[in-house]
Write a protein that holds these residues in place. Structure first.
Motif, PDB file in Angstrom:
ATOM      1  N   ASP A  71     -14.821 -12.516  -9.050  1.00 28.97           N
ATOM      2  CA  ASP A  71     -16.161 -12.672  -9.588  1.00 28.97           C
ATOM      3  C   ASP A  71     -17.044 -11.449  -9.377  1.00 28.97           C
ATOM      4  O   ASP A  71     -18.016 -11.281 -10.102  1.00 28.97           O
ATOM      5  N   VAL A  72     -16.745 -10.579  -8.424  1.00 28.20           N
ATOM      6  CA  VAL A  72     -17.584  -9.403  -8.178  1.00 28.20           C
ATOM      7  C   VAL A  72     -17.086  -8.156  -8.907  1.00 28.20           C
ATOM      8  O   VAL A  72     -17.727  -7.118  -8.863  1.00 28.20           O
ATOM      9  N   SER A  73     -15.970  -8.254  -9.600  1.00 33.08           N
ATOM     10  CA  SER A  73     -15.390  -7.070 -10.236  1.00 33.08           C
ATOM     11  C   SER A  73     -16.264  -6.501 -11.350  1.00 33.08           C
ATOM     12  O   SER A  73     -16.159  -5.327 -11.673  1.00 33.08           O
ATOM     13  N   ASN A  74     -17.117  -7.304 -11.941  1.00 35.15           N
ATOM     14  CA  ASN A  74     -17.991  -6.808 -13.005  1.00 35.15           C
ATOM     15  C   ASN A  74     -19.364  -6.381 -12.508  1.00 35.15           C
ATOM     16  O   ASN A  74     -20.219  -6.006 -13.302  1.00 35.15           O
ATOM     17  N   HIS A  75     -19.590  -6.451 -11.209  1.00 31.42           N
ATOM     18  CA  HIS A  75     -20.872  -6.026 -10.648  1.00 31.42           C
ATOM     19  C   HIS A  75     -21.053  -4.534 -10.922  1.00 31.42           C
ATOM     20  O   HIS A  75     -20.127  -3.743 -10.727  1.00 31.42           O
ATOM     21  N   PRO A  76     -22.220  -4.106 -11.406  1.00 32.28           N
ATOM     22  CA  PRO A  76     -22.422  -2.685 -11.739  1.00 32.28           C
ATOM     23  C   PRO A  76     -22.322  -1.743 -10.540  1.00 32.28           C
ATOM     24  O   PRO A  76     -22.052  -0.559 -10.713  1.00 32.28           O
ATOM     25  N   GLY A  77     -22.478  -2.262  -9.330  1.00 28.66           N
ATOM     26  CA  GLY A  77     -22.379  -1.419  -8.139  1.00 28.66           C
ATOM     27  C   GLY A  77     -21.053  -1.533  -7.422  1.00 28.66           C
ATOM     28  O   GLY A  77     -20.896  -1.024  -6.308  1.00 28.66           O
ATOM     29  N   ALA A  78     -20.071  -2.179  -8.047  1.00 33.77           N
ATOM     30  CA  ALA A  78     -18.760  -2.362  -7.406  1.00 33.77           C
ATOM     31  C   ALA A  78     -18.011  -1.034  -7.361  1.00 33.77           C
ATOM     32  O   ALA A  78     -17.858  -0.361  -8.367  1.00 33.77           O
ATOM     33  N   VAL A  79     -17.562  -0.667  -6.176  1.00 34.79           N
ATOM     34  CA  VAL A  79     -16.701   0.506  -6.001  1.00 34.79           C
ATOM     35  C   VAL A  79     -15.289  -0.059  -5.890  1.00 34.79           C
ATOM     36  O   VAL A  79     -14.989  -0.814  -4.970  1.00 34.79           O
ATOM     37  N   LYS A  80     -14.431   0.299  -6.848  1.00 33.89           N
ATOM     38  CA  LYS A  80     -13.092  -0.281  -6.929  1.00 33.89           C
ATOM     39  C   LYS A  80     -12.037   0.671  -6.385  1.00 33.89           C
ATOM     40  O   LYS A  80     -12.200   1.882  -6.429  1.00 33.89           O
ATOM     41  N   SER A  81     -10.957   0.082  -5.912  1.00 30.17           N
ATOM     42  CA  SER A  81      -9.856   0.879  -5.383  1.00 30.17           C
ATOM     43  C   SER A  81      -9.137   1.606  -6.520  1.00 30.17           C
ATOM     44  O   SER A  81      -8.746   0.988  -7.497  1.00 30.17           O
ATOM     45  N   PRO A  82      -8.931   2.917  -6.369  1.00 30.23           N
ATOM     46  CA  PRO A  82      -8.217   3.670  -7.395  1.00 30.23           C
ATOM     47  C   PRO A  82      -6.697   3.559  -7.272  1.00 30.23           C
ATOM     48  O   PRO A  82      -5.971   4.146  -8.055  1.00 30.23           O
ATOM     49  N   MET A  83      -6.217   2.793  -6.269  1.00 30.14           N
ATOM     50  CA  MET A  83      -4.776   2.713  -6.024  1.00 30.14           C
ATOM     51  C   MET A  83      -4.442   1.494  -5.190  1.00 30.14           C
ATOM     52  O   MET A  83      -5.320   0.867  -4.613  1.00 30.14           O
ATOM     53  N   VAL A  84      -3.162   1.185  -5.113  1.00 37.39           N
ATOM     54  CA  VAL A  84      -2.651   0.157  -4.219  1.00 37.39           C
ATOM     55  C   VAL A  84      -2.450   0.812  -2.862  1.00 37.39           C
ATOM     56  O   VAL A  84      -1.967   1.938  -2.772  1.00 37.39           O
ATOM     57  N   GLY A  85      -2.847   0.138  -1.814  1.00 40.69           N
ATOM     58  CA  GLY A  85      -2.665   0.707  -0.483  1.00 40.69           C
ATOM     59  C   GLY A  85      -3.249  -0.179   0.591  1.00 40.69           C
ATOM     60  O   GLY A  85      -3.419  -1.382   0.400  1.00 40.69           O
ATOM     61  N   THR A  86      -3.578   0.434   1.717  1.00 35.77           N
ATOM     62  CA  THR A  86      -4.179  -0.263   2.847  1.00 35.77           C
ATOM     63  C   THR A  86      -5.537   0.354   3.130  1.00 35.77           C
ATOM     64  O   THR A  86      -5.651   1.572   3.248  1.00 35.77           O
ATOM     65  N   ALA A  87      -6.561  -0.489   3.258  1.00 34.91           N
ATOM     66  CA  ALA A  87      -7.924  -0.019   3.510  1.00 34.91           C
ATOM     67  C   ALA A  87      -8.136   0.194   5.001  1.00 34.91           C
ATOM     68  O   ALA A  87      -7.709  -0.617   5.829  1.00 34.91           O
ATOM     69  N   TYR A  88      -8.775   1.296   5.324  1.00 33.80           N
ATOM     70  CA  TYR A  88      -9.181   1.581   6.698  1.00 33.80           C
ATOM     71  C   TYR A  88     -10.675   1.871   6.679  1.00 33.80           C
ATOM     72  O   TYR A  88     -11.149   2.680   5.891  1.00 33.80           O
ATOM     73  N   MET A  89     -11.403   1.213   7.566  1.00 32.18           N
ATOM     74  CA  MET A  89     -12.856   1.301   7.562  1.00 32.18           C
ATOM     75  C   MET A  89     -13.400   2.460   8.407  1.00 32.18           C
ATOM     76  O   MET A  89     -14.589   2.746   8.343  1.00 32.18           O
ATOM     77  N   SER A  90     -12.538   3.110   9.179  1.00 35.89           N
ATOM     78  CA  SER A  90     -12.976   4.225  10.026  1.00 35.89           C
ATOM     79  C   SER A  90     -11.924   5.330  10.001  1.00 35.89           C
ATOM     80  O   SER A  90     -10.781   5.094   9.619  1.00 35.89           O
ATOM     81  N   PRO A  91     -12.295   6.543  10.436  1.00 38.67           N
ATOM     82  CA  PRO A  91     -11.341   7.656  10.396  1.00 38.67           C
ATOM     83  C   PRO A  91     -10.203   7.525  11.407  1.00 38.67           C
ATOM     84  O   PRO A  91      -9.152   8.133  11.241  1.00 38.67           O
ATOM     85  N   GLU A  92     -10.401   6.726  12.443  1.00 36.24           N
ATOM     86  CA  GLU A  92      -9.360   6.449  13.428  1.00 36.24           C
ATOM     87  C   GLU A  92      -9.686   5.122  14.099  1.00 36.24           C
ATOM     88  O   GLU A  92     -10.834   4.666  14.044  1.00 36.24           O
ATOM     89  N   PRO A  93      -8.721   4.476  14.734  1.00 36.15           N
ATOM     90  CA  PRO A  93      -8.936   3.121  15.247  1.00 36.15           C
ATOM     91  C   PRO A  93     -10.110   2.958  16.212  1.00 36.15           C
ATOM     92  O   PRO A  93     -10.764   1.931  16.198  1.00 36.15           O
ATOM     93  N   THR A  94     -10.404   3.952  17.023  1.00 33.32           N
ATOM     94  CA  THR A  94     -11.479   3.792  17.999  1.00 33.32           C
ATOM     95  C   THR A  94     -12.831   4.310  17.502  1.00 33.32           C
ATOM     96  O   THR A  94     -13.835   4.166  18.191  1.00 33.32           O
ATOM     97  N   ALA A  95     -12.866   4.899  16.322  1.00 34.07           N
ATOM     98  CA  ALA A  95     -14.113   5.449  15.778  1.00 34.07           C
ATOM     99  C   ALA A  95     -14.917   4.352  15.087  1.00 34.07           C
ATOM    100  O   ALA A  95     -14.372   3.350  14.643  1.00 34.07           O
ATOM    101  N   PRO A  96     -16.235   4.546  14.995  1.00 34.02           N
ATOM    102  CA  PRO A  96     -17.053   3.576  14.267  1.00 34.02           C
ATOM    103  C   PRO A  96     -16.732   3.608  12.769  1.00 34.02           C
ATOM    104  O   PRO A  96     -16.241   4.605  12.244  1.00 34.02           O
ATOM    105  N   ALA A  97     -17.026   2.507  12.086  1.00 35.36           N
ATOM    106  CA  ALA A  97     -16.771   2.396  10.651  1.00 35.36           C
ATOM    107  C   ALA A  97     -17.600   3.425   9.889  1.00 35.36           C
ATOM    108  O   ALA A  97     -18.684   3.817  10.316  1.00 35.36           O
TER     109      ALA A  97
END
Length: 152
Positions: A71-97
């Motif tokens: 339902d959010v895929s048509n939102h004008p501000g949606a940033v979509k994944s350009p590829m299949v993969g795994t999302a990581y929210m920070s540059p390394e596991p102990t760093a902040p997002a």
């Protein structure tokens, strides 16, 4: 094909493709069913500013379920994944997002990383604005075109 009528030959063929290509996950979808085969992964000790994912023993899971509408895929501000993969929210596991809901971001700022075939791909903000919603969590598999973040 019912939900419990899983094509074992197709799963084996997808697993073989994954082993040959080094993919951690592969998914196929028809009009009313989706089949995803993934190998469990573990995160090794990180190098500076990257996640190192290591393929573990061949523990595979198969999921056959009807495709759910996005339902959010048509939102004008949606940033979509350009590829299949795994999302990581920070540059390394102990760093902040990279970002939090409510943050003000600028165009080109890194929102998260999508790892595909052992390559870390920073996902940049297409425009400046405020982060309204983060639709994925750390280490979550993502699909091509899947909404990741809503920026307004």
């Amino acid at each position: 094909m019912s939900k419990l009528d899983i094509d074992k030959k197709a799963i084996r063929e997808l697993a073989e493709i994954m082993n040959e290509t080094g993919l951690g996950e592969i998914e196929i979808e028809t009009d009313d069913h989706r089949l995803r085969v993934s190998m469990s992964t573990s995160v090794a000790a990180p190098a500076p500013l990257v996640h190192a994912a290591v393929t573990a023993a061949a523990t595979m899971a198969a999921v056959a379920e009807p495709a759910a509408p996005a339902d959010v895929s048509n939102h004008p501000g949606a940033v979509k994944s350009p590829m299949v993969g795994t999302a990581y929210m920070s540059p390394e596991p102990t760093a902040p997002a990279f970002i939090q809901v409510g943050d003000t971001i600028s165009e080109g700022q890194t929102l998260l990383i999508v790892e595909a075939m052992k390559t870390m791909n920073p996902i940049a903000a297409p425009k400046g604005g405020k982060v309204l919603e983060i639709l994925v969590s750390d280490k979550e598999p993502v699909e091509f075109g899947q909404p990741l973040v809503i920026v307004e």
